[in-house]
Scaffold this motif. Structure first.
Motif, short mmCIF file in Angstrom:
data_model
loop_
_atom_site.label_atom_id
_atom_site.label_comp_id
_atom_site.label_asym_id
_atom_site.label_seq_id
_atom_site.Cartn_x
_atom_site.Cartn_y
_atom_site.Cartn_z
N ARG A 25 0.50 -1.33 -0.10
CA ARG A 25 0.01 -0.30 0.19
C ARG A 25 1.14 1.17 0.05
N VAL A 26 2.41 0.72 0.35
CA VAL A 26 3.09 2.05 0.06
C VAL A 26 3.30 2.59 -1.33
N VAL A 27 3.67 3.40 -1.32
CA VAL A 27 3.79 3.45 -3.00
C VAL A 27 4.86 4.84 -3.25
N PRO A 28 5.96 4.75 -3.52
CA PRO A 28 7.25 5.79 -2.48
C PRO A 28 6.69 6.59 -4.02
N SER A 29 6.80 6.33 -5.19
CA SER A 29 6.72 7.33 -6.76
C SER A 29 5.47 7.69 -7.00
N ILE A 30 4.07 7.79 -6.12
CA ILE A 30 2.81 8.08 -6.23
C ILE A 30 2.85 8.93 -4.81
N ILE A 31 2.91 8.55 -3.47
CA ILE A 31 2.73 9.39 -2.15
C ILE A 31 3.95 10.81 -2.90
N THR A 32 4.98 10.68 -3.42
CA THR A 32 6.27 12.09 -3.79
C THR A 32 5.63 12.38 -5.12
N ASN A 33 4.75 12.72 -5.59
CA ASN A 33 4.58 12.69 -6.85
C ASN A 33 6.06 12.75 -7.69
N ALA A 34 6.99 11.69 -7.50
CA ALA A 34 8.41 11.69 -8.37
C ALA A 34 8.12 11.15 -9.87
N LEU A 35 9.10 11.77 -10.27
CA LEU A 35 9.14 11.04 -11.59
C LEU A 35 10.40 9.46 -11.93
N PRO A 36 10.13 9.19 -13.01
CA PRO A 36 11.12 7.88 -12.98
C PRO A 36 12.82 8.82 -13.16
N GLY A 37 13.64 7.90 -12.08
CA GLY A 37 14.97 8.45 -11.83
C GLY A 37 15.21 9.88 -10.61
N ASP A 38 13.83 10.21 -10.16
CA ASP A 38 13.85 10.58 -8.44
C ASP A 38 14.65 10.56 -7.55
N LEU A 39 13.94 8.61 -7.54
CA LEU A 39 13.91 7.96 -6.15
C LEU A 39 15.28 7.04 -6.34
N PHE A 40 15.91 7.13 -5.18
CA PHE A 40 16.94 5.27 -4.89
C PHE A 40 15.97 4.71 -4.08
N VAL A 41 15.69 3.55 -4.07
CA VAL A 41 14.48 3.30 -3.25
C VAL A 41 15.30 1.98 -2.88
N VAL A 42 14.92 1.96 -1.65
CA VAL A 42 15.53 0.99 -0.22
C VAL A 42 14.15 0.45 0.17
N ARG A 43 13.51 -0.74 0.10
CA ARG A 43 12.30 -1.04 1.16
C ARG A 43 12.93 -2.78 1.64
N ASN A 44 12.44 -3.12 2.86
CA ASN A 44 11.98 -4.00 3.32
C ASN A 44 10.95 -3.99 4.62
N MET A 45 10.89 -5.43 5.55
CA MET A 45 10.12 -5.55 5.83
C MET A 45 10.08 -4.03 7.59
N GLY A 46 9.13 -3.11 7.88
CA GLY A 46 9.26 -2.51 8.79
C GLY A 46 10.10 -1.64 8.44
N ASN A 47 11.25 -1.12 7.06
CA ASN A 47 11.31 0.68 6.66
C ASN A 47 12.96 0.53 7.97
N ILE A 48 13.16 -0.50 7.98
CA ILE A 48 14.46 -0.58 9.38
C ILE A 48 15.45 -0.28 8.65
N ILE A 49 16.43 0.40 9.30
CA ILE A 49 18.08 0.60 9.29
C ILE A 49 19.09 -0.50 10.22
N PRO A 50 19.21 -1.34 9.79
CA PRO A 50 20.39 -1.91 10.75
C PRO A 50 21.46 -1.11 11.22
N PRO A 51 21.77 -1.36 13.11
CA PRO A 51 22.54 -0.39 12.69
C PRO A 51 23.91 -0.56 12.13
N TYR A 52 24.52 0.64 12.01
CA TYR A 52 26.24 -0.04 11.44
C TYR A 52 27.39 -0.96 12.22
N ARG A 53 28.16 -2.23 11.57
CA ARG A 53 28.40 -2.22 12.31
C ARG A 53 30.14 -2.99 11.15
N GLU A 54 30.67 -2.94 11.88
CA GLU A 54 31.94 -3.57 10.42
C GLU A 54 32.10 -4.61 9.76
#
Length: 216
Positions: free
Chosen positions: A43-72
């Motif tokens: 139900r979340v479509v980045p290009s629609i909710i931002t009205n973005a054109l092709p080439g505007d967004l570099f999209v990363v998707r995963n369950m829960g929009n989680i960013i693992p904390p940085y590690r070595e």
């Protein structure tokens, strides 16, 4: 599947022609201005909710929009969280993107699954492992003693965005660029049923609606 095949034909015959010149300009390179990190929810479509054109967004998707904390690197490889980390690294170090948006949303299945029983997740071991990254979020939510399950989920979704912003800043190449004023970082909370988007103010630690009167 019939609808998707028909949609592909419609795109080729109608929609592509509208942006033909743009697509041709993107043939050999991309220059997206924003890294958009969000949930895999259909139900979340980045290009629609931002009205973005092709080439505007570099999209990363995963369950829960989680960013693992940085590690070595060696530890991170063992943890198995390389996909999201590699995409963030590529966006900043290779594409030199100037904006990052972490976009969570209402009725998030990943945030809900964080409270699921062992029995419910017994057939989804990879899901269980992934949402363990939400344990710090759950701890913060529990400390607030939400009075209902609905409020618990609402708090989890929003605190999760705050927490992922914190995780993002553990990446040295993100923190350095942010401190030098070379990138902008935002947290968004998208309400599916109303179309509203709330922007997180990292100074006041509040979500405020994005509207015409006061764009944030």
């Amino acid at each position: 599947m019939r609808e998707l095949f028909e949609g592909a034909l419609k795109f080729q015959e109608d929609d592509y022609s509208k942006y033909k010149d743009l697509y041709e300009s993107l043939k050999k390179h991309q220059e997206p201005h924003t890294l958009f990190i969000t949930c895999v929810d259909s139900r979340v479509v980045p290009s629609i909710i931002t009205n973005a054109l092709p080439g505007d967004l570099f999209v990363v998707r995963n369950m829960g929009n989680i960013i693992p904390p940085y590690r070595e690197n060696d530890n991170m490889m063992r943890a198995g969280y390389l996909a999201t980390t590699a995409s963030i690294e590529y966006a900043l170090n290779i594409l030199e993107i100037k904006n990052i948006i972490i976009c969570g949303h209402s009725n998030c299945g990943a945030c809900s699954a964080a409270y699921a029983s062992e029995e419910k997740l017994q057939n989804a071991p990879y899901v269980k492992k992934w949402i363990e990254l939400l344990d710090p979020v759950k701890k913060k939510v529990k400390a607030l003693c939400p009075s209902t399950k609905a409020k618990e989920l609402w708090l989890t979704e929003q605190i999760n965005i705050e927490h992922q912003l914190e995780n993002l800043m553990t990446y040295p190449f993100v923190e350095e660029r942010f401190d030098r004023g070379e990138i902008n970082i935002y947290g968004w909370y998208y309400i599916i049923e109303t179309g509203e988007i709330f922007n997180y103010n990292m100074i006041t630690r509040e979500f405020k609606p994005i509207n015409k009167e006061k764009k944030q």
